[in-house]
Design a protein around this motif. Structure first.
Motif, PDB file in Angstrom:
ATOM      1  N   UNK A  38       4.256  -6.780  -1.152  1.00 57.09           N
ATOM      2  CA  UNK A  38       5.474  -6.800  -0.195  1.00 57.09           C
ATOM      3  C   UNK A  38       5.002  -7.979   0.643  1.00 57.09           C
ATOM      4  N   UNK A  39       6.205  -9.079   0.720  1.00 58.86           N
ATOM      5  CA  UNK A  39       5.716 -10.143   1.402  1.00 58.86           C
ATOM      6  C   UNK A  39       7.154 -10.962   2.190  1.00 58.86           C
ATOM      7  N   UNK A  40       7.115 -12.076   2.693  1.00 55.04           N
ATOM      8  CA  UNK A  40       8.056 -12.874   3.190  1.00 55.04           C
ATOM      9  C   UNK A  40       8.187 -13.902   2.273  1.00 55.04           C
ATOM     10  N   UNK A  41       9.390 -14.444   2.490  1.00 57.14           N
ATOM     11  CA  UNK A  41       9.647 -15.682   1.623  1.00 57.14           C
ATOM     12  C   UNK A  41       8.626 -16.710   1.315  1.00 57.14           C
ATOM     13  N   UNK A  42       7.714 -16.844   2.664  1.00 58.84           N
ATOM     14  CA  UNK A  42       6.890 -17.973   2.845  1.00 58.84           C
ATOM     15  C   UNK A  42       5.474 -17.391   2.372  1.00 58.84           C
ATOM     16  N   UNK A  43       5.546 -16.336   1.789  1.00 56.65           N
ATOM     17  CA  UNK A  43       4.284 -15.825   1.023  1.00 56.65           C
ATOM     18  C   UNK A  43       3.196 -15.030   2.003  1.00 56.65           C
ATOM     19  N   UNK A  67       6.013  -5.442  -9.584  1.00 61.16           N
ATOM     20  CA  UNK A  67       7.372  -5.914  -8.646  1.00 61.16           C
ATOM     21  C   UNK A  67       6.622  -6.458  -7.327  1.00 61.16           C
ATOM     22  N   UNK A  68       7.852  -7.169  -6.783  1.00 62.46           N
ATOM     23  CA  UNK A  68       7.581  -7.668  -5.551  1.00 62.46           C
ATOM     24  C   UNK A  68       8.888  -7.567  -4.722  1.00 62.46           C
ATOM     25  N   UNK A  69       8.507  -7.185  -3.437  1.00 58.25           N
ATOM     26  CA  UNK A  69       9.659  -6.973  -2.377  1.00 58.25           C
ATOM     27  C   UNK A  69       9.513  -8.380  -1.349  1.00 58.25           C
ATOM     28  N   UNK A  70      10.517  -9.443  -1.320  1.00 57.33           N
ATOM     29  CA  UNK A  70      10.267 -10.386  -0.528  1.00 57.33           C
ATOM     30  C   UNK A  70      11.181 -10.553   0.333  1.00 57.33           C
ATOM     31  N   UNK A  71      10.901 -10.426   1.708  1.00 50.55           N
ATOM     32  CA  UNK A  71      11.789 -10.506   2.769  1.00 50.55           C
ATOM     33  C   UNK A  71      12.138 -11.887   3.276  1.00 50.55           C
ATOM     34  N   UNK A 102      12.083  -8.221  -7.256  1.00 47.51           N
ATOM     35  CA  UNK A 102      11.723  -8.678  -8.664  1.00 47.51           C
ATOM     36  C   UNK A 102      10.854  -8.130  -9.329  1.00 47.51           C
ATOM     37  N   UNK A 103      10.888  -7.715 -10.464  1.00 46.58           N
ATOM     38  CA  UNK A 103       9.917  -7.412 -11.345  1.00 46.58           C
ATOM     39  C   UNK A 103      10.457  -6.077 -12.143  1.00 46.58           C
ATOM     40  N   UNK A 108       9.651   0.172  -9.212  1.00 45.96           N
ATOM     41  CA  UNK A 108      10.325   0.159  -7.913  1.00 45.96           C
ATOM     42  C   UNK A 108      10.679   1.560  -7.547  1.00 45.96           C
ATOM     43  N   UNK A 109      11.348   2.074  -8.581  1.00 40.82           N
ATOM     44  CA  UNK A 109      11.765   3.640  -8.491  1.00 40.82           C
ATOM     45  C   UNK A 109      10.596   4.457  -8.171  1.00 40.82           C
ATOM     46  N   UNK A 110       9.412   4.329  -8.860  1.00 33.89           N
ATOM     47  CA  UNK A 110       8.460   5.237  -8.943  1.00 33.89           C
ATOM     48  C   UNK A 110       7.804   4.920  -7.384  1.00 33.89           C
TER      49      UNK A 110
END
Length: 128
Positions: A38-43, A67-71, A102-103, A108-110
Motif C-alpha cells: 500500500x503506497x502513494x504515487x511517489x512510492x 497486488x498494490x494499492x497506490x493512492x 494493480x495486480x 485483493x478480494x482475499x
C-alpha cells in the motif's frame, strides 16, 4: 504523509492482533502466502507479508507484490483508509483514480475479507 505511514503501521498491528486473538482469522491466514503493498504515487508506503500464519510489514516497496494499492498522495490514502463510510469512499477513490489497484484481484478480494476481521461488528463490509 506521517498520518498515512502511521495508519499503515497500525494496520499491521491490528491484523497481527486479530490473528493472535481470533481463531477464525488465524485459520483464514493459515495457508496463505502473499506479499502486497500500500503506497502513494511517489512510492511512500509499506509492504505486507502474510506467510507461515503470520503477518508482518516493512517500510518501502517490495519487488514483486501480488497486488498494490497506490493512492494519489498520503492525505488521500489516510482519508480513504480511515473513512467511516469505507465502502463508498473506497469506490469513489477508485472511480476518480485517487486510488489505483494493480495486480492479482483474487488476492485483493482475499485481503478485503481479511480486513473484515479488524472492523467493528456494526459494519457489514469493509475496504481496508
Amino acid at each position: 504523509m506521517m498520518k498515512f505511514k502511521l495508519l499503515l503501521w497500525m494496520l499491521t498491528k491490528l491484523l497481527q492482533r486479530a490473528v493472535k486473538t481470533n481463531p477464525k482469522c488465524a485459520a483464514y491466514v493459515k495457508d496463505k502466502n502473499v506479499t502486497f503493498q500500500i503506497q502513494t504515487a511517489s512510492g511512500e508506503g509499506r509492504y505486507f507479508e502474510v506467510k507461515n500464519s503470520k503477518i508482518s510489514s516493512h517500510a518501502g516497496q517490495t519487488k514483486s507484490p501480488s497486488f498494490t494499492f497506490t493512492f494519489k498522495n498520503g492525505s488521500t490514502g489516510f482519508a480513504v483508509l480511515s473513512a467511516k463510510d469505507s465502502v463508498n469512499t473506497f469506490l469513489t477513490a477508485l472511480r476518480t483514480e485517487d486510488l489505483v489497484i494493480t495486480g492479482n484481484f483474487v488476492d485483493v478480494m482475499w485481503f478485503q475479507s481479511l480486513v473484515d476481521f479488524i472492523q467493528p461488528h456494526s459494519q457489514s463490509s469493509s475496504t481496508v
